[in-house]
Design an enzyme around this catalytic site. Structure first.
Site, PDB file in Angstrom:
ATOM      1  N   ASP A 250      -1.100  -1.667 -10.517  1.00 18.19           N
ATOM      2  CA  ASP A 250      -1.476  -2.866 -10.218  1.00 18.19           C
ATOM      3  C   ASP A 250      -1.429  -3.734 -11.558  1.00 18.19           C
ATOM      4  O   ASP A 250      -2.017  -3.371 -12.438  1.00 18.19           O
ATOM      5  CB  ASP A 250      -2.811  -3.137  -9.475  1.00 18.19           C
ATOM      6  CG  ASP A 250      -2.751  -2.645  -8.155  1.00 18.19           C
ATOM      7  OD1 ASP A 250      -1.642  -2.460  -7.547  1.00 18.19           O
ATOM      8  OD2 ASP A 250      -4.105  -2.430  -7.520  1.00 18.19           O
TER       9      ASP A 250
ATOM     10  N   GLU B  31       0.825  -1.125   0.101  1.00 19.80           N
ATOM     11  CA  GLU B  31      -0.103   0.127   0.067  1.00 19.80           C
ATOM     12  C   GLU B  31       0.832   1.258  -0.006  1.00 19.80           C
ATOM     13  O   GLU B  31       0.407   2.333   0.524  1.00 19.80           O
ATOM     14  CB  GLU B  31      -0.839   0.017   1.324  1.00 19.80           C
ATOM     15  CG  GLU B  31      -1.531  -1.198   1.672  1.00 19.80           C
ATOM     16  CD  GLU B  31      -2.614  -1.795   0.424  1.00 19.80           C
ATOM     17  OE1 GLU B  31      -2.653  -1.154  -0.620  1.00 19.80           O
ATOM     18  OE2 GLU B  31      -3.088  -2.892   0.787  1.00 19.80           O
TER      19      GLU B  31
END
Length: 497
Positions: free
Chosen positions: A328, A189
Site C-alpha cells: 500500500d 484486495e
C-alpha cells in the site's frame, strides 16, 4: 548483452475510500489529509525527481478511481490546504511548548520545516489537483499506472453485470483524468474468482495482481490465466514481508517514529517505537539521526534480500527470474514515517547491485511470462481466501450488498438522456459496495464507522431510487444534496448498467 541478477518490480497500491464530508477524526477526512501530506506528496515528489533524472519504468503505481476523485475534488483540495497550514501552526506551537527540551524542540523545528515544504509543494504543483501531476508521471514513463474498479469493491462477490460496470467505469474515469486507459489493474484486495480473466480481457485489462499463494508461491514469472492472454503477477511474499510483516517488518524497529503515540496538546508524534511492549508514556523521544542510520541499514538488508532471492530462483529455474514486491502506498510516510526515504534508497541501490528495476509492463517485455495457470478463488487477506469480506462477522453486510445489487440492477433508467437522479443513485450504491467496509469490520478497525458508511450509502440509494421510480419532483433536489456529499464521479452514467 547486459546480464542482470534478475528483475525486480515494485508495485504501490494507492487507495482510500471516499472520505470528504463523512466524518473527521480519527477516521474520515483526517485519514485522507494525513495520507495526502505524508505519503502522496512525498511519493509524487520522489517520482518527479526520478523523471527529472531521466529514469524510466521505476515502479508500477496503482491509483484507484475513488482516490483519484478525492485528490481532484475542489472541497478536498481546499480542506487539505487548510490542514497543511494547521500542521505548520501546530509545529510552531510545539516549538514554544517544548522550548528548552532539546530533542523535542529539534523535532518541532523539523516538523515546521516539513509542513512548510509540504505547503510550498502543494501550492505550486497540486493547485489543480492530482490528475495533472499524475498525467506528467505517466507521460514521462517514469511509472506504469494501474487502474481498477470504480470504488474498490471486492469483485468476486459482485453480480457479473455490476462487476463489469464497476471495472468499465473505473477504467474510463482514469482515462479521463490522465489521457490514457490503464492496461493493468490492482484487483481490489487481490480478490479473484475463476473466470474473472474473461471479464478483464473484455474490458481491455492485460495484467493484474494476485497474492503469492494463488500461484502456490511460484512467483518467479508472470503467468497467463486460463485460456486467456491476460497475465497475472504474484507478490513474492518472502521479499514483500521483509517490509510488511507485523512481527518483524522494518517499520516496527525501535528507532523509527511511532505511529500510535501522540502529543495531543500539539497533534504531533514525538516518540520512537522504543519497544513493542513499551507503553506510550515510557517511549523514548524520536531521534532523526538514529532513524536515518537505521534506514541505511534496512536499505542494504532489502537489497541483499532481493539479490539472494533472485539467485535462489535462478538456481532453481535455470533462468533469470522475477521478484514482485507490492505494498500500500500509504505505508510509506503515513504509517511508516521513514518509508519514503527508504524507498528512494532502495530504488537507487538495486540497479547498483545488478538488479533490473522495471514495471510490470517492463517485466513482460523482458520475457518474464510463463505458461498458463488455473488460479483458485483467492485474495491477499487472512487465509488468502475470501473470509475477510465474506466471513461470519460480515455475513449481514454480504447479504445486504447482494440485495442492494438486485435493487440496483432493477433501477429504471431512461435510455435517451442522462438522468441525474439515477446517476447519483448508482454512485451511492457503488460507494456502499466498497470492500473497505467489510475489511474494517472484520479487522475491528473503526468497525462502527464502516457499518455506518455502508448503511448510509445504501439508504441514500434506496431513497433516490424510490423518488425516481415515483417521479417525485423532490428527486432532483435530493440527488443534488447527495451529490454535494459524494459527488465523486461526474462522468458516471447509469445507462451504462
Amino acid at each position: 548483452m547486459t546480464t542482470h541478477e534478475g528483475t525486480f518490480c515494485l508495485v504501490l497500491h494507492s487507495h482510500l475510500p471516499w472520505l470528504p464530508h463523512h466524518g473527521t477524526w480519527p477516521v474520515g477526512e483526517e485519514w485522507l489529509y494525513q495520507a495526502w501530506a505524508h505519503s502522496y506528496l512525498p511519493i509524487a515528489g520522489l517520482l518527479r525527481r526520478f523523471a527529472d533524472e531521466g529514469r524510466r519504468d521505476v515502479l508500477t503505481l496503482g491509483v484507484t478511481p475513488v482516490l483519484a476523485a478525492q485528490l481532484d475534488d475542489p472541497y478536498a483540495l481546499r480542506a487539505v490546504h487548510e490542514w497543511l497550514g494547521t500542521w505548520q501552526l501546530r509545529a510552531q506551537e510545539a516549538g514554544t511548548l517544548w522550548r528548552g527540551r532539546e530533542r523535542l524542540a529539534d523535532l518541532a523545528a523539523a516538523e515546521y520545516r516539513a509542513a512548510t515544504s509540504a505547503l510550498e509543494e502543494f501550492e505550486t504543483r497540486w493547485r489543480h489537483g492530482f490528475s495533472p501531476l499524475l498525467r506528467s508521471l505517466v507521460d514521462s514513463d517514469v511509472i506504469e499506472l494501474l487502474g481498477g474498479p470504480l470504488t474498490h469493491p471486492f469483485q468476486p462477490l459482485l453480480d457479473e453485470r455490476v462487476r463489469a460496470f464497476a471495472l468499465r467505469s473505473g477504467l474510463a474515469d482514469t482515462a479521463l483524468r490522465v489521457g490514457r486507459c490503464p492496461e493493468g489493474i490492482w484487483a481490489p484486495e487481490c480478490g479473484y474468482a475463476p473466470g474473472m480473466e474473461r471479464g478483464y480481457a473484455a474490458a481491455g485489462v492485460r495484467r493484474f495482481l494476485v497474492d503469492g499463494p494463488s500461484l502456490r508461491g511460484d512467483t518467479a514469472s508472470a503467468r497467463t490465466v486460463g485460456e486467456s492472454d491476460v497475465v497475472c503477477f504474484g507478490r513474492d511474499l518472502d521479499v514483500t514481508y521483509r517490509v510488511w510483516s507485523p512481527k518483524a517488518g522494518y517499520p516496527g524497529h525501535p528507532a523509527y517514529r511511532d505511529f500510535h503515540t501522540w502529543a495531543h496538546e500539539v497533534g504531533l508524534k514525538p516518540a520512537r517505537v522504543t519497544g513493542k511492549h513499551v507503553p506510550p508514556r515510557h517511549k523514548e523521544p524520536y531521534d532523526p539521526a538514529l532513524a536515518a542510520d537505521t534506514v541505511r541499514t534496512h536499505v542494504k538488508d532489502f537489497v541483499d534480500t532481493v539479490v539472494a532471492r533472485l539467485r535462489e530462483l535462478r538456481a532453481r529455474t535455470g533462468r533469470e527470474s522475477l521478484v514482485v514486491a507490492a505494498y500500500d502506498t500509504e505505508l510509506f510516510g503515513h504509517w511508516w514515517h521513514e518509508g519514503p526515504v527508504w524507498l528512494d534508497g532502495v530504488l537507487r541501490a538495486l540497479p547498483e547491485a545488478g538488479v533490473r528495476v522495471t514495471t510490470l509492463r517492463g517485466a513482460i517485455e523482458a520475457g518474464h511470462v510463463g505458461g498458463p495457470v488455473q488460479l483458485p478463488a483467492s485474495s491477499w487477506g487472512s487465509g488468502k481466501d475470501w473470509r475477510v469480506w465474506d466471513g461470519e462477522q460480515v455475513a449481514d453486510m454480504v447479504g445486504a450488498n447482494t440485495e442492494l445489487q438486485r435493487r440496483l440492477l432493477a433501477l429504471p433508467v431512461a435510455r435517451g438522456h442522462r438522468d441525474v437522479v439515477a446517476d447519483q443513485a448508482v454512485v451511492e450504491a457503488m460507494l456502499a459496495l466498497s470492500s473497505d467496509w467489510a475489511f474494517m469490520v472484520t479487522k475491528d478497525s473503526a468497525a462502527d464507522y464502516a457499518r455506518r458508511r455502508a448503511r448510509e450509502h445504501t439508504e441514500r440509494f434506496d431513497e433516490l431510487a424510490a423518488l425516481h421510480r415515483a417521479g417525485d419532483p423532490a428527486a432532483a433536489e435530493r440527488a443534488a444534496a447527495s451529490r454535494a456529499r459524494t459527488g465523486a464521479f461526474g462522468r458516471l452514467d447509469a445507462r451504462d448498467l
